[in-house]
Motif scaffolding. Structure first.
Motif, PDB file in Angstrom:
ATOM      1  N   ASN A 176       2.024   3.812  -3.206  1.00 40.95           N
ATOM      2  CA  ASN A 176       0.850   3.342  -3.949  1.00 40.95           C
ATOM      3  C   ASN A 176       1.253   2.353  -5.039  1.00 40.95           C
ATOM      4  N   ASN A 177       0.440   1.332  -5.198  1.00 43.15           N
ATOM      5  CA  ASN A 177       0.647   0.304  -6.234  1.00 43.15           C
ATOM      6  C   ASN A 177       1.951  -0.464  -6.080  1.00 43.15           C
ATOM      7  N   THR A 236       0.824  -1.212   0.000  1.00 42.16           N
ATOM      8  CA  THR A 236       0.000   0.000   0.000  1.00 42.16           C
ATOM      9  C   THR A 236       0.857   1.260   0.000  1.00 42.16           C
ATOM     10  N   HIS A 237       2.055   1.167   0.516  1.00 45.21           N
ATOM     11  CA  HIS A 237       2.969   2.317   0.530  1.00 45.21           C
ATOM     12  C   HIS A 237       4.291   1.913  -0.095  1.00 45.21           C
TER      13      HIS A 237
END
Length: 134
Positions: free
Chosen positions: A35-36, A32-33
């Protein structure tokens, strides 16, 4: 090379030489960190490598090592690479100290250090080996 697999990962497009490596366009993270991103565990699962020994991880993520390695070290111990080759980017001295302390906690020791003269006098390539905790 007939008995090894080489996988390369980058968030930018790259082309591997034929029959040398397999390229994967991804961003390392915790899923999640950033993003993507994908976690180390997810990558190993997708490659079918969860039961395989990872001999060498060569990583240069342009300063992202300080945020990625804590995620990497949360992976199951058996999935941690035997050797890590990493370029360390100049940053806050506290971040650099915490980075190497994290690696020591997981039994990695430096066996080679060399400057990356193309990147600049503050950039260093480190080679680390995972020792038996005993």
């Amino acid at each position: 090379m007939p008995h090894c697999e080489i996988h390369t990962f980058d968030q930018n497009r790259h082309v591997c030489p034929n029959n040398i490596c397999v390229f994967h366009q991804i961003t390392f993270g915790n899923g999640t960190h950033p993003n993507n991103s994908k976690s180390w565990t997810t990558i190993l699962e997708e490659l079918g490598h969860t039961q395989r020994k990872i001999d060498v991880l060569k990583i240069d993520i342009e300063g992202g090592e300080y945020s990625f390695f804590p995620f990497l070290m949360q992976s199951p111990t058996k999935s941690l690479p035997q050797q890590i080759l990493v370029e360390v980017h100049p940053n806050n001295p506290n971040n650099i100290h915490a980075f190497f302390e994290l690696l020591r906690t997981y039994h990695y020791v430096i066996f080679n250090k060399e400057p990356n003269l193309l990147a600049g006098h503050e950039f260093f390539e480190f080679a680390l080996l995972k020792l038996n905790p005993q």
